[in-house]
Design a protein around this motif. Structure first.
Motif, mmCIF file in Angstrom:
data_model
loop_
_atom_site.group_PDB
_atom_site.id
_atom_site.type_symbol
_atom_site.label_atom_id
_atom_site.label_comp_id
_atom_site.label_asym_id
_atom_site.label_seq_id
_atom_site.Cartn_x
_atom_site.Cartn_y
_atom_site.Cartn_z
ATOM 1 N N ALA A 270 2.628 8.683 -13.495
ATOM 2 C CA ALA A 270 2.695 9.883 -13.302
ATOM 3 C C ALA A 270 4.092 10.623 -13.027
ATOM 4 N N GLY A 271 4.926 9.490 -12.915
ATOM 5 C CA GLY A 271 6.322 9.907 -12.767
ATOM 6 C C GLY A 271 7.111 9.721 -11.515
ATOM 7 N N ALA A 272 6.215 9.143 -10.301
ATOM 8 C CA ALA A 272 6.953 8.968 -9.168
ATOM 9 C C ALA A 272 8.027 7.830 -9.127
ATOM 10 N N ASP A 273 8.891 8.138 -8.517
ATOM 11 C CA ASP A 273 10.246 7.372 -8.537
ATOM 12 C C ASP A 273 10.137 6.223 -7.493
ATOM 13 N N GLY A 274 9.312 6.108 -6.373
ATOM 14 C CA GLY A 274 9.106 5.629 -5.330
ATOM 15 C C GLY A 274 8.080 5.714 -4.515
ATOM 16 N N LEU A 275 7.625 4.792 -3.505
ATOM 17 C CA LEU A 275 6.643 4.921 -2.691
ATOM 18 C C LEU A 275 6.815 5.189 -1.363
ATOM 19 N N VAL A 276 6.044 5.421 -0.293
ATOM 20 C CA VAL A 276 6.259 5.466 0.898
ATOM 21 C C VAL A 276 4.849 4.891 1.781
ATOM 22 N N LEU A 277 5.097 3.671 2.229
ATOM 23 C CA LEU A 277 3.960 3.005 2.835
ATOM 24 C C LEU A 277 4.225 2.153 4.128
ATOM 25 N N GLY A 278 3.305 1.749 4.684
ATOM 26 C CA GLY A 278 3.557 0.567 5.891
ATOM 27 C C GLY A 278 2.369 0.583 6.344
ATOM 28 N N PHE A 279 1.967 -0.820 6.521
ATOM 29 C CA PHE A 279 0.530 -1.389 7.067
ATOM 30 C C PHE A 279 0.805 -2.498 8.235
ATOM 31 N N LEU A 280 -0.072 -2.140 9.240
ATOM 32 C CA LEU A 280 0.079 -3.175 10.464
ATOM 33 C C LEU A 280 -1.180 -3.884 10.695
ATOM 34 N N ASN A 281 -1.011 -5.196 11.034
ATOM 35 C CA ASN A 281 -2.427 -5.855 11.190
ATOM 36 C C ASN A 281 -3.134 -5.514 12.591
ATOM 37 N N ALA A 282 -4.075 -6.160 13.029
ATOM 38 C CA ALA A 282 -4.523 -6.059 14.357
ATOM 39 C C ALA A 282 -3.692 -6.043 15.529
ATOM 40 N N THR B 66 -0.678 -5.234 15.688
ATOM 41 C CA THR B 66 0.249 -4.258 15.872
ATOM 42 C C THR B 66 1.677 -4.910 15.364
ATOM 43 N N GLU B 67 1.449 -5.469 14.474
ATOM 44 C CA GLU B 67 2.819 -6.423 13.774
ATOM 45 C C GLU B 67 2.787 -5.824 12.177
ATOM 46 N N ILE B 68 3.889 -5.894 11.664
ATOM 47 C CA ILE B 68 3.950 -5.522 10.216
ATOM 48 C C ILE B 68 3.091 -6.691 9.402
ATOM 49 N N ASP B 69 2.108 -5.936 8.627
ATOM 50 C CA ASP B 69 1.156 -6.862 7.747
ATOM 51 C C ASP B 69 1.759 -7.358 6.676
ATOM 52 N N VAL B 70 2.601 -8.282 6.693
ATOM 53 C CA VAL B 70 3.670 -8.788 5.687
ATOM 54 C C VAL B 70 2.829 -8.897 4.495
ATOM 55 N N GLU B 71 1.708 -9.690 4.635
ATOM 56 C CA GLU B 71 0.829 -10.202 3.414
ATOM 57 C C GLU B 71 0.263 -8.891 2.667
ATOM 58 N N VAL B 72 -0.138 -8.044 3.196
ATOM 59 C CA VAL B 72 -0.816 -7.043 2.541
ATOM 60 C C VAL B 72 0.343 -5.920 2.038
ATOM 61 N N VAL B 73 1.327 -5.683 2.611
ATOM 62 C CA VAL B 73 2.395 -5.037 2.059
ATOM 63 C C VAL B 73 2.967 -5.741 0.890
ATOM 64 N N THR B 74 3.459 -6.840 1.121
ATOM 65 C CA THR B 74 3.923 -7.519 -0.088
ATOM 66 C C THR B 74 3.045 -7.649 -1.182
#
Length: 237
Positions: free
Chosen positions: A85-97, A99-107
């Motif tokens: 659709a033409g987006a130049d980038g994303l904004v996101l961030g997910f944490l695990n149970a 409350t640490e960065i969910d590195v696996e999901v984000v990656t």
């Protein structure tokens, strides 16, 4: 040297007005419910047609910063749809149970995305922000971290932002200060080396999300940021 000014947009008119006021980029959300949820791909198309500014689309489907396996497939589909659709980038961030960065999901979510995306304020809700910042530097394609320094906003997190920017070159280069950002915060952040700033309700009359972005308010922020960044000696950058 000028700073980066990002403005939250909810529709094409917001994006047009943000550009008219001198913004550098828009963060596109479908709704400000739960502090911002994903737009429909069709809205991305409309905003892309309305502005020459870079557009980063919010990737978040529900309240909080968690997700699950079934939702990840949906999120990855949105990544592809947004880019088409033409987006130049994303904004996101997910944490695990924990409350640490969910590195696996984000990656996994950004695996097929173009480089250049923002980790949003989920970082402010991590149990250990020091650990979170160590993990952020290893996320593929990340180039910005939207943070207030505190889950309660910049007024509470200003000292944390200043300290982290002064002591960590990676943080200094990637911090985009936002989340209740006020004009009086900008000089302190600029002197600490922060060069990117994010505004939402303060770009609207009376701070109302029901109002369109006001180009004059954006222009006021544009002038403030550029003046403060320019006033910082080169050695402090």
């Amino acid at each position: 040297m000028s700073g980066l000014l990002e403005v939250i947009a909810r529709h094409a008119a917001d994006a047009e007005r943000a550009e008219a006021g001198g913004a550098d980029r828009v963060e596109l959300v479908g709704t400000m419910e739960h502090d911002g949820l994903s737009p429909e791909p069709r809205l991305v198309e409309q905003v892309r047609a309305a502005t020459t500014l870079p557009v980063r689309a919010m990737l978040r489907l529900r309240e909080g910063f968690g997700t699950d396996g079934g939702e990840v497939a949906h999120l990855k589909g949105l990544v592809s749809a947004y880019e088409t659709a033409g987006a130049d980038g994303l904004v996101l961030g997910f944490l695990n149970a924990h409350t640490e960065i969910d590195v696996e999901v984000v990656t996994e979510v950004v695996a097929d995305a173009r480089p250049g995306w923002t980790f949003h304020r989920a970082v402010d809700s991590c149990i250990s922000t020091d650990r979170a910042w160590r993990e952020l530097r290893n996320l593929p394609g990340l180039d910005q971290v939207l943070t207030a320094g505190s889950a309660r906003g910049v007024s509470e997190g200003l000292d944390e932002l200043v300290q982290r920017a002064r002591g960590d070159a990676f943080a200094r280069a990637t911090i985009m200060a936002g989340g209740g950002l006020l004009p009086e915060h900008v000089p302190w952040l600029a002197r600490a080396g922060v060069r990117a700033f994010h505004i939402g309700s303060s770009a609207r009359p009376l701070g109302s999300w029901k109002a369109y972005v006001d180009p004059d308010l954006v222009r006021t922020w544009r002038t403030l940021i550029d003046e403060q960044v320019a006033d910082v000696p080169a050695a402090g950058r």
